[in-house]
Design an enzyme around this catalytic site. Structure first.
Site, PDB file in Angstrom:
ATOM      1  N   HIS A   1      41.860  37.093  36.852  1.00 17.09           N
ATOM      2  CA  HIS A   1      41.253  36.189  35.986  1.00 17.09           C
ATOM      3  C   HIS A   1      42.271  35.268  35.254  1.00 17.09           C
ATOM      4  CE1 HIS A   1      37.096  37.545  36.483  1.00 17.09           C
ATOM      5  NE2 HIS A   1      37.543  38.755  36.618  1.00 17.09           N
TER       6      HIS A   1
ATOM      7  N   VAL B   1      36.517  37.270  43.154  1.00 21.55           N
ATOM      8  CA  VAL B   1      34.908  37.579  43.087  1.00 21.55           C
ATOM      9  C   VAL B   1      34.250  36.258  42.901  1.00 21.55           C
ATOM     10  CG1 VAL B   1      35.284  39.879  42.240  1.00 21.55           C
ATOM     11  CG2 VAL B   1      35.012  37.962  40.479  1.00 21.55           C
TER      12      VAL B   1
ATOM     13  N   ASP C   1      40.176  43.652  34.681  1.00 22.07           N
ATOM     14  CA  ASP C   1      39.007  43.923  35.765  1.00 22.07           C
ATOM     15  C   ASP C   1      39.107  43.055  37.057  1.00 22.07           C
ATOM     16  OD1 ASP C   1      38.157  41.670  34.548  1.00 22.07           O
ATOM     17  OD2 ASP C   1      35.823  42.212  34.859  1.00 22.07           O
ATOM     18  N   GLU C   2      38.324  43.400  38.044  1.00 28.24           N
ATOM     19  CA  GLU C   2      38.253  42.639  39.419  1.00 28.24           C
ATOM     20  C   GLU C   2      39.481  41.920  39.767  1.00 28.24           C
ATOM     21  OE1 GLU C   2      33.725  41.138  38.370  1.00 28.24           O
ATOM     22  OE2 GLU C   2      35.291  39.659  37.651  1.00 28.24           O
ATOM     23  N   VAL C   3      40.486  43.124  39.959  1.00 29.74           N
ATOM     24  CA  VAL C   3      41.606  42.645  40.680  1.00 29.74           C
ATOM     25  C   VAL C   3      41.504  42.885  42.315  1.00 29.74           C
ATOM     26  CG1 VAL C   3      43.923  43.430  41.501  1.00 29.74           C
ATOM     27  CG2 VAL C   3      43.290  43.312  38.819  1.00 29.74           C
TER      28      VAL C   3
END
EC number: 3.2.1.52
Length: 617
Positions: free
Chosen positions: A314, A344, A384-386
């Site tokens: 992010h 994502v 999050d969301e690596v």
């Protein structure tokens, strides 16, 4: 002008058209309301001169044992009668530490403004608006005595937010006595006091219950709203309006997801090129004065402004300047295509673990944020969301991983990610004058089954849960003694239930989360379904999230409110009941939010507000 009316053969009334100050003829309403005390609802009746009927506002003030209070207090006793006054006749006496008194004086100004806003002709920007209040009530005073014993002026997880509020009335004065340990408790008491007041439309006055006894405190320490200002920009005024609405609901944490891969609108004096490259435009930037004002604006309203700097994923736009300065790539995969392979949602971007200069810049970002948001009692690291494929298709990182002897397995990357997280914590602690504060991170691959205690310390990190309410991971985290904050997307993601913004159909977390679903989402019940060995004190509270892919200032209020109010009662009162007994208070509270300038969504036709209990299945 006179109109004589009849019903059948019975002459029941003669109504007069009365000229108003504007010259418009006004017809008095033939309707009044009677309280059904057994059901706690106001019943609409025609005035015949036989029954003693009230206005709707007067009836609602005390017909239900909880009145129109939201969120409802821990312990409350409401009197059965009201007295009229006007907001220009409010006096105060404050006993508190000087710094606390300074905050209370600001809170009193907010309280009096809220009283003025009950008048339907209130003009927001008219200086010193006094309104067309009925001068006959000038003789009656509302006097507020506030005593605060503690000296704290900042909110922490240990802050006592309780208060005591007692209202007594003599012939010429109503006295509200407020006692609290902290400023924050006293501020909540002022909010409750404002909700014991309603507008008396027949006389252009306010009315307050003559006698009240309330002892109140929140069920949960952390009661939050997340707003994402990276995907779409929100003005300072829009953020302030959100804080106003949060204060009306006793929510205490504004989680500011201020940056992301899309944009970097936070201006840092020590890194000005982050906004030069990362802001959508020069007019869509939060300058230091903006941020400091928002932090103070929140504090006066009982709200911590919690900054998040989401990393190592992010990130992206705003970081492009580094190569020109000879620092190499600090972020990789920025705007890389096809985006589905590397993140994502577009645009992509992750920090470059192989470039040690990245940590130098990250430390500068933390220094800048500490300066802007101080004092900080919590910090959100995101986390999050690596996307491992981003790192594993970047030659610089692949070569570095091999040279370090790490290998290229998932576990190898997760280990390096955890090392990054620990370095980030140390950098932030250094920036925060060596003062360590609890860090919050999202559930992610690092917190998956069997991993959390391998990669993270339960004494240093709080886990914010955004998975579903049936995820076994929740029970595992609690059993491993992690403190948690609930934001499960199946109930508390408020951006869900609209059309997809990539492709067609509905967005990923559909369907829409109605206020009933928000209200009924109980963190304690969820935990009890997943583990029987946890300590309830580990559940700090919860937060509703508004990610802004499809939201900007034009729709902000209606997405957040009044559903955010349903969250607020769940987290303040932790009701044992479901949403149904709360519905009439909720509908009335929505009206109150609109009176205060919040463009909250309509829940029902106004007919339902005036005919309680008749809009049912």
């Amino acid at each position: 002008m006179q109109i004589c009316c009849s019903a059948g053969l019975l002459l029941i009334s003669c109504l007069f058209l009365v000229p108003s100050a504007s010259g418009v003829l006004q017809l008095p309403s033939p309707w009044g309301f009677r309280c059904d005390a057994t059901k706690g609802i106001c019943i609409k009746k025609e005035r015949t001169g036989v029954d003693t009927l009230q206005t709707l506002n007067r009836c609602k003030l005390n017909c239900d044992r909880k009145g129109v209070l939201w969120p409802y207090p821990k312990s409350v006793s409401l009197g059965s009668d009201t007295v009229e006054f006007i907001p220009t006749n409010v006096t105060k006496n404050i006993i508190a530490h000087p710094q606390v008194e300074s905050l209370l004086l600001e809170a009193m100004q907010i309280f009096q403004r809220n009283l003025h806003m009950y008048h339907p002709k209130f003009v927001e920007n008219e200086a010193a608006w006094a309104g067309p209040w009925d001068p006959e009530t000038l003789a009656h005073k509302l006097h507020i005595d506030i005593t605060v014993t503690g000296q704290d002026t900042r909110l922490t997880l240990d802050t006592d937010e309780s208060y005591r509020l007692d209202v007594v009335t003599s012939d010429s004065q109503t006295t509200a006595q407020i006692a609290a340990q902290t400023f924050f408790g006293a501020r909540h008491a002022l909010e409750t006091l404002s909700q014991l007041v309603e507008y008396e439309e027949n006389r252009e006055t306010l009315m307050i219950l003559r006698s009240v006894n309330i002892h109140d405190e929140p069920a949960f320490k952390y009661r939050g709203i997340l707003l994402d200002t990276s995907r779409n920009f929100f003005t300072v005024k829009e953020i302030e309006r959100t804080l106003d609405a949060m204060a009306a609901n006793k929510l205490n944490t504004f989680h500011w997801h201020i940056t992301d891969s899309h944009s970097f609108p936070m201006h840092l004096a020590n890194l000005p090129k982050m906004t030069y490259y990362g802001a959508y435009s020069s007019s869509q930037i939060y300058y230091p004065s903006d941020i400091r004002n928002i932090v103070h604006y929140g504090r006066v309203r009982g709200i911590r402004v919690l900054p998040e700097f989401d990393a190592p994923a992010h990130v992206g736009n705003g970081w492009q300047w580094a190569e020109q300065q000879g620092l190499g790539k600090l972020a990789v995969c920025v705007n890389r295509e096809p985006w589905q392979s590397y993140c994502v949602e577009p645009p992509c971007g992750q920090l470059n673990l192989a470039n040690p200069k990245m940590y130098d810049v990250l430390g500068q970002i933390y220094n800048g944020m500490v300066d802007l948001f101080s004092p900080i009692d919590l910090f959100h690291y995101g986390g999050d969301e690596v996307n491992l494929n981003c790192w594993n298709t970047t030659d610089e990182i692949v070569n570095w991983m091999n040279e370090q002897g790490n290998g290229l397995t998932e576990d190898a990357y997760y280990n390096q990610w955890s090392i990054f997280q620990e370095k980030s914590r140390q950098l932030f602690t250094d920036a925060n004058n060596k003062q360590e504060v609890p860090g919050i991170i999202w559930t992610s691959h690092l917190t998956e089954a069997g991993r959390a205690d391998q990669y993270l310390s339960n004494s240093k990190y709080i886990i914010q849960i955004w998975t579903t309410d049936s995820d076994p991971l929740i029970g595992e985290l609690l059993d491993k003694k992690f403190r948690v904050i609930f934001s499960n997307y199946d109930h508390w993601y408020l951006d869900c239930g609209v059309g997809a913004w990539v492709g067609e159909g509905n967005n990923w977390c559909s369907p829409y989360k109605g206020w009933q679903a928000v209200y009924d989402n109980s963190p304690l019940k969820i935990a009890a379904n997943l583990t029987t060995t946890y300590d309830p004190a580990l559940i700090l509270g919860g937060e509703a999230a508004l990610w802004s892919e499809q939201v900007d200032g034009t729709s902000l209020d209606s997405r957040l409110w009044p559903r955010g109010a349903a969250l607020a009662e769940r987290l303040w009162s932790n009701p044992s009941n479901n949403w149904e007994p709360a519905e009439t208070r909720f509908i009335h509270h929505r009206q109150r939010l609109v009176q205060r300038g919040i463009q909250a969504d309509r829940i029902q036709p106004q007919w339902c507000h005036q005919n309680e209990g008749l809009c049912y299945l």
